[in-house]
Every structure is written in structure tokens, then in C-alpha cells.
Motif scaffolding. Structure first.
Motif, PDB file in Angstrom:
ATOM      1  N   LEU A  14      31.121  46.153  36.328  1.00 49.86           N
ATOM      2  CA  LEU A  14      32.319  45.363  36.074  1.00 49.86           C
ATOM      3  C   LEU A  14      33.362  46.186  35.317  1.00 49.86           C
ATOM      4  O   LEU A  14      33.025  47.206  34.701  1.00 49.86           O
ATOM      5  CB  LEU A  14      31.935  44.109  35.284  1.00 49.86           C
TER       6      LEU A  14
ATOM      7  N   GLY B 106      25.000  38.031  38.361  1.00 43.36           N
ATOM      8  CA  GLY B 106      25.561  38.905  37.342  1.00 43.36           C
ATOM      9  C   GLY B 106      24.493  39.350  36.378  1.00 43.36           C
ATOM     10  O   GLY B 106      23.433  38.717  36.260  1.00 43.36           O
TER      11      GLY B 106
ATOM     12  N   TRP C 223      34.092  38.421  35.979  1.00 45.00           N
ATOM     13  CA  TRP C 223      32.960  38.199  36.884  1.00 45.00           C
ATOM     14  C   TRP C 223      32.867  36.726  37.300  1.00 45.00           C
ATOM     15  O   TRP C 223      32.680  36.418  38.477  1.00 45.00           O
ATOM     16  CB  TRP C 223      31.662  38.641  36.204  1.00 45.00           C
TER      17      TRP C 223
ATOM     18  N   TYR D 206      38.882  44.246  43.329  1.00 43.73           N
ATOM     19  CA  TYR D 206      37.882  44.854  42.452  1.00 43.73           C
ATOM     20  C   TYR D 206      38.169  46.327  42.198  1.00 43.73           C
ATOM     21  O   TYR D 206      38.066  46.816  41.067  1.00 43.73           O
ATOM     22  CB  TYR D 206      36.485  44.688  43.053  1.00 43.73           C
TER      23      TYR D 206
ATOM     24  N   ARG E  95      27.162  33.831  42.942  1.00 43.74           N
ATOM     25  CA  ARG E  95      27.309  35.254  42.669  1.00 43.74           C
ATOM     26  C   ARG E  95      26.491  35.651  41.431  1.00 43.74           C
ATOM     27  O   ARG E  95      26.638  35.072  40.369  1.00 43.74           O
ATOM     28  CB  ARG E  95      28.790  35.593  42.470  1.00 43.74           C
TER      29      ARG E  95
ATOM     30  N   GLY F   3      28.082  42.794  38.237  1.00 51.07           N
ATOM     31  CA  GLY F   3      28.185  41.485  38.869  1.00 51.07           C
ATOM     32  C   GLY F   3      28.901  41.558  40.200  1.00 51.07           C
ATOM     33  O   GLY F   3      29.391  42.604  40.619  1.00 51.07           O
ATOM     34  N   ASN F   4      28.943  40.416  40.847  1.00 55.10           N
ATOM     35  CA  ASN F   4      29.680  40.253  42.098  1.00 55.10           C
ATOM     36  C   ASN F   4      30.927  39.421  41.789  1.00 55.10           C
ATOM     37  O   ASN F   4      30.844  38.200  41.666  1.00 55.10           O
ATOM     38  CB  ASN F   4      28.817  39.520  43.121  1.00 55.10           C
ATOM     39  N   PRO F   5      32.082  40.051  41.602  1.00 54.78           N
ATOM     40  CA  PRO F   5      33.311  39.286  41.307  1.00 54.78           C
ATOM     41  C   PRO F   5      33.737  38.448  42.514  1.00 54.78           C
ATOM     42  O   PRO F   5      33.285  38.680  43.640  1.00 54.78           O
ATOM     43  CB  PRO F   5      34.347  40.371  41.002  1.00 54.78           C
TER      44      PRO F   5
ATOM     45  N   SER G   7      35.170  40.933  30.468  1.00 50.89           N
ATOM     46  CA  SER G   7      34.405  41.299  31.673  1.00 50.89           C
ATOM     47  C   SER G   7      33.677  40.082  32.235  1.00 50.89           C
ATOM     48  O   SER G   7      33.563  39.921  33.453  1.00 50.89           O
ATOM     49  CB  SER G   7      33.407  42.420  31.359  1.00 50.89           C
ATOM     50  N   THR G   8      33.175  39.223  31.356  1.00 51.97           N
ATOM     51  CA  THR G   8      32.478  38.013  31.792  1.00 51.97           C
ATOM     52  C   THR G   8      33.449  37.053  32.465  1.00 51.97           C
ATOM     53  O   THR G   8      33.135  36.448  33.498  1.00 51.97           O
ATOM     54  CB  THR G   8      31.801  37.335  30.591  1.00 51.97           C
TER      55      THR G   8
END
Length: 583
Positions: A385, A358, A247, A38, A356, A369-371, A243-244
Motif C-alpha cells: 500500500l 488486507g 485500502w 494504484y 478485498r 492490500g487490494n485497493p 494507508s488503511t
């Protein structure tokens, strides 16, 4: 055939621009290569800023259909078990033919198409065809009624409508010279979409789409006010959803299942752009009524590897015995509203997978979010993100607040993300308001910790004061749904002569539980043991929760009910009803 690198080819909108596709691919591959890192992904990622870009031609045709022609691009499974599959090559060919047919009926660049279809192959065909042409798509839910459709056609200045035949009667009273196209059985006065498959003409697209050309117009869900019309471009959603993709943890060859209704931005997020940016298969499961067992059976049978669903679906899923299914899932995510910690814990216990959270908006892509592979803090929706510079600002002054202090989630416009909307259609005043002081203001309040994790507090309109303490509905609701009997809860202020306002919870009970004084007392006592004294729930009402068509709870409606209330409703109970709770 034209050389793709020649100047003539670059002017032909139907020929992939390999340079643009290459720049997009470099950015995509960087994120794929840094899935578990990350810090490096956030530090070093840069949005590709392309002067010209047509995602359908340059990426879908030029890369996916060319390099992965036989991979399943779209897989639609019906409730009866029947299914439809289309490869990338098949989707590309169909989109070209549909684009040519639409152009033969007058659809041109910048024309606006209201697209009102369910989760059916034709929806993806029209989306790809419209992108190819450079037309602007206005997605619409099949649940909309005549009044809503009239409003959308008028405010959206619609030129063409593509809708299911069964929905054609809803447009009967909507005036206008717009083209009518019906998908399904023939409808008097409407063009038959099936004729597109017989068309043999050339789409003859003029020129190339610019990155800042309009592509999508989305009506927001309207949780607190009249729906706004959000404008996105050929860059902001196709490129922005990198980015989505990051994530969600998507990879090429994944089978990605997303639970979302067409017509809303989340459908484009996770049923179009993010998975196809990665080169994954889009899996859709159609159910007339939500059926947890049927959904889980399909996940197993189809080998779904990644799964995204809104918190409402997750809250329903954990009512089932999740441990009875050995799922092939690698990644699970949730978005749309904050995910309650209780849900995360139950899924982790059953499957060993961490759901996770987002955060994003119709106006953007996934911002926070939480990748995959990163430490998750229960209750936090994660960290900014790649591509997003998040600022927390004082709601009244706009000044940046330090860690540990509530502030409005904002985007720093000095590094404006490609993924941010162009603005609100025909509402320059509101666009200027949300983009004032060098920031884009989301209208959501959160707290950032020193380690960068951001915890959602609520909409600026949802947070309220009770006994002079600020109350975050989300925190109270999260405590309530830990009770086995509670499926969903919505917390709002109720007027009180002494405290001005007290915390009231609207509660929807799980199957097998019935409203009663005993149930109310049990839930009030349960919540008291999990909340600070100032957050104490003092009133409870068992009821169905009002929601937008997209499934978000309309707390603004509940607040209005409380403000105008005279007396109590059925199945409403107050703390004062239970002397043993007084202390």
C-alpha cells in the motif's frame, strides 16, 4: 480568542494547528483523489512528517467539527434496535469537557490510561480526550480477567483506569495508586464518569503534542507467545492509518461499519482513525451473540456503504442466504487473518461485491492490500500500500529473495514508514531483533509474484514440514472450508513415526452437521481432490478451535497438544481408519 497562526496559539495545546492539519489534509486528499489509480498513489504518496501534531485538536476539532459539525460522527446501534448518534460537533464538545474533567483529577501528558470499555460512546470520548491531553492510552478488552488486568497494569505502568462499572470487581485484587474511574452505575471507591458532563472547568493543556510523543500502547493478541506491548505515537497511528483509509476505499460521507472488539488494534484502525481520517461516519452494531440476519438488517436500515470484518465473521455470514438482502454496500474488506477464496466467491455471487483482503499488524497500519478498482487475485492479499516498501527476506539469512520464493515480509527501514511502531515497551532487545539488518521483520512468510501480488503462506512459527515438504496451513485450511460442512479449520503437524510429521486438521462444523466417521471420511476425500499430494490431510479432529480474546486461532496451542499427545481424542479420525482412502 488567539489567532490560530500566532506563536502563542501554537504553544496552546487546545488550539488547532492549521498548518499541521493542512499538511495532513494534503496527504489525505491525495489518496482520496487517487482511489482508482494504484500505480500513481503508490509511486507519488509521501507520508507527512510533522514535528508537532495532535490529531484530536488539529484534525478532529480543527477540520471535522469545524467543517462538518452536523454530520453524524458516531452511530451506535444496540441489539434491541435502540441507537445513539453523535455529530462531529457534539463529539468534539464532549471530548473537551471530558479532557477538562480528567485533568481536574490529575491526568497529565504522558500519563497512562487503561481504557476498558465496550462499544459505547464513552470509549470514543475518552480516546479523543486522552489524545487532546497527550495522555497515553492502553486499550483493554472487557473480556480480560483479573490476572490479565494485573499484568497489564504492572507491565504498562498504569496511572489511571477507565472501566465499565460492571467490570470494577475484576480490579479488586490489583494493587496500585492508580485513579479509578467507573462508567455506569456508581462504584464504591471509584470516580463516577458521569460527573464529567457536569464539569465546567478549563482543560488548560500545556504545550503541543510532538509527532513522536507516545500515544497508544497495545498488548498484542499473543497467538504464539506472551503478549508484547507495542508503542505507537501521535504520528504512527493517526497519520499512519491513511494507508488503511486508502485500502478500505473510504470517502467523506461514507457510513462505515467495522466488526471489531474494543481493546485491540483493529478497533482503532477501522472504528477511529481510518474512517475519521476520511470524514466518514463510524457505525457500530452491538450484538450479545453474533446474528447474521440482525447484522444484515442493520446494514440495510442504516445505509452502510463500507464494511470491514475479520474472516471469522465472513465465514459465519456466508452461512446465511446473503442474496436475500439488497445491501447498500459499495466496499467490503477483511483483515486479521488471510481471507479464504471460497468466502470471496460466495459474497461476489450473492452481492456482486468483491471482498478485498488486507494485511497489517498491531505494530503497523495496513501494509498490503487490494485497493478499490484493482484486479484481485484469489488467494493473494494484494500489493504494498502507499507509504510501504515491502521486502521479502530469507527467514534464516535475512537476504532478499527473488519473486516466486518464500520469504519473510519485511519493511525497508531506509524509507521507514511513519506508521511503524516506536518499539516494544521496555524490551529493547526484542525491538532490536525485529528491526535488524535495516529491515522490520513481521514474522509472516509470503511469496511475491512478478506482478507484485503477495500471497500469504503463514507465520514463521506456523509453517511446518511433512515428509520433507513445507506446508502452509493457510492453503490447506482454504481447501477445507470450501466444504459446506466446515466453518473453520486449523492445520498443524502431528507426529508420525515414518514421515516425522503429517498434516492434521482441526475442524469446526457448521450448524446442522455432526461429527462422525462418515463426515470425517467425506471431508478427507473432499480435501484430497483439492490439494497437492504432499499437502494431503491425513488426520482430522472435530473440535472447537482455541482462540485469543481478539478471535485469532491459536495454532501454537494445537501444536503443543499434538506434541504431548498420548493416544487419540474423541472425534479424531485417521486416514488409516478408511481403507478405501488408501492409495
Amino acid at each position: 480568542m488567539l489567532d490560530p497562526q500566532s506563536d502563542d496559539a501554537q504553544a496552546d495545546g487546545s488550539i488547532p494547528d492549521l498548518v499541521a492539519a493542512g499538511e495532513f489534509r494534503v496527504a489525505r486528499d491525495f489518496l482520496l483523489d487517487h482511489r482508482g489509480d494504484y500505480e500513481a498513489a503508490y509511486r507519488d504518496f509521501r507520508w507527512p512528517r510533522l514535528e508537532t501534531f495532535n490529531w484530536a485538536v488539529d484534525w478532529f476539532d480543527g477540520v471535522l467539527a469545524a467543517e462538518r459539525p452536523d454530520q453524524t460522527a458516531l452511530w451506535v446501534v444496540e441489539s434491541d434496535g435502540s441507537e445513539t448518534r453523535r455529530t462531529f460537533a457534539e463529539m468534539s464538545a464532549a471530548a473537551k469537557q471530558v479532557a477538562a474533567w480528567l485533568r481536574s483529577h490529575g491526568v497529565r501528558r504522558y500519563d497512562r490510561i487503561l481504557l476498558m470499555l465496550g462499544n459505547q460512546v464513552e470509549l470514543w470520548e475518552v480516546m479523543l480526550a486522552a489524545i487532546r491531553i497527550g495522555a497515553v492510552v492502553i486499550p483493554a478488552s472487557t473480556l480480560l480477567g483479573p490476572d490479565d488486568l494485573g499484568d497489564r497494569i504492572e507491565r504498562g505502568s498504569v496511572d489511571h483506569v477507565v472501566a465499565r462499572s460492571v467490570d470494577a470487581p475484576k480490579f479488586a485484587g490489583v494493587e496500585g495508586a492508580w485513579t479509578r474511574i467507573a462508567v455506569g452505575e456508581p462504584v464504591q471507591g471509584w470516580l463516577a464518569y458521569d460527573k464529567a458532563y457536569e464539569f465546567a472547568g478549563d482543560e488548560a493543556i500545556e504545550g503541543r503534542s510532538r509527532g513522536d510523543d507516545p500515544l497508544l500502547l497495545y498488548f498484542t493478541s499473543g497467538t504464539t507467545a506472551r503478549p508484547k506491548l507495542v508503542g505507537h505515537t501521535h504520528a504512527s497511528y493517526p497519520i499512519g492509518h491513511l494507508s488503511t483509509m486508502y485500502w478500505q476505499g473510504l470517502r467523506p460521507d461514507d457510513v462505515h461499519l467495522n466488526i471489531s472488539s474494543p481493546g485491540w488494534a483493529k478497533h482503532a484502525w477501522s472504528n477511529v482513525f481510518a474512517p475519521w481520517n476520511a470524514g466518514a461516519t463510524v457505525l457500530v452494531v452491538n450484538q450479545a451473540r453474533f446474528n447474521a440476519a440482525g447484522l444484515l438488517d442493520t446494514i440495510v436500515r442504516c445505509g452502510a456503504t463500507t464494511f470491514c470484518a475479520p474472516p471469522t465473521v465472513w465465514r459465519l455470514l456466508i452461512q446465511a442466504d446473503l442474496g436475500a438482502w439488497t445491501v447498500p454496500l459499495r466496499e467490503c474488506v477483511a483483515a486479521g487473518e488471510p481471507l479464504n477464496p471460497e468466502v470471496i466467491e460466495q459474497v461476489r455471487a450473492a452481492w456482486g461485491i468483491t471482498v478485498r483482503d488486507g494485511y497489517g499488524q498491531t505494530e503497523t497500519t495496513a501494509q498490503i492490500g487490494n485497493p478499490p478498482g484493482q484486479p484481485l487475485k484469489l488467494g493473494s492479499m494484494g500489493r504494498p500500500l502507499p507509504g510501504y516498501r515491502i521486502v521479502l527476506a530469507d527467514v534464516l539469512t535475512g537476504e532478499r529473495v527473488p519473486d516466486g520464493v518464500e520469504g519473510e515480509i519485511c519493511l525497508d527501514l531506509s524509507e521507514r514508514p511513519v506508521s511503524l511502531m516506536r518499539g516494544y515497551l521496555d524490551d529493547d532487545g526484542h525491538t532490536a531483533h525485529v528491526m535488524r539488518d535495516g529491515l522490520y521483520h513481521t514474522g509472516d512468510v509470503a511469496i511475491r509474484e512478478a506482478d507484485g501480488y503477495i500471497t500469504y503462506v503463514g507465520r514463521t512459527d506456523d509453517v511446518f514440514k511433512a515428509s520433507d515438504y513445507r506446508i502452509s496451513p493457510f492453503e490447506v485450511e482454504s481447501a477445507l472450508i470450501e466444504h459446506d460442512a466446515v466453518v473453520e479449520a486449523a492445520v498443524v503437524p502431528a507426529p508420525d513415526p515414518v514421515r516425522l510429521a503429517v498434516v492434521k486438521a482441526y475442524v469446526m462444523l457448521a450448524d446442522g452437521y455432526q461429527p462422525s466417521p462418515e463426515m470425517a471420511q467425506e471431508i478427507l476425500r473432499f480435501a484430497r481432490g483439492r490439494l497437492a499430494p504432499y499437502q494431503r490431510v491425513r488426520r482430522i479432529q472435530f473440535a472447537e478451535l482455541p482462540k485469543t480474546i481478539s478471535g485469532k486461532i491459536r495454532r501454537v496451542e494445537l501444536r503443543g497438544q499434538e506434541a504431548s499427545r498420548v493416544g487419540r481424542d474423541e472425534h479424531e479420525y485417521w486416514e488409516e481408519d478408511f481403507p478405501e482412502l488408501k492409495s
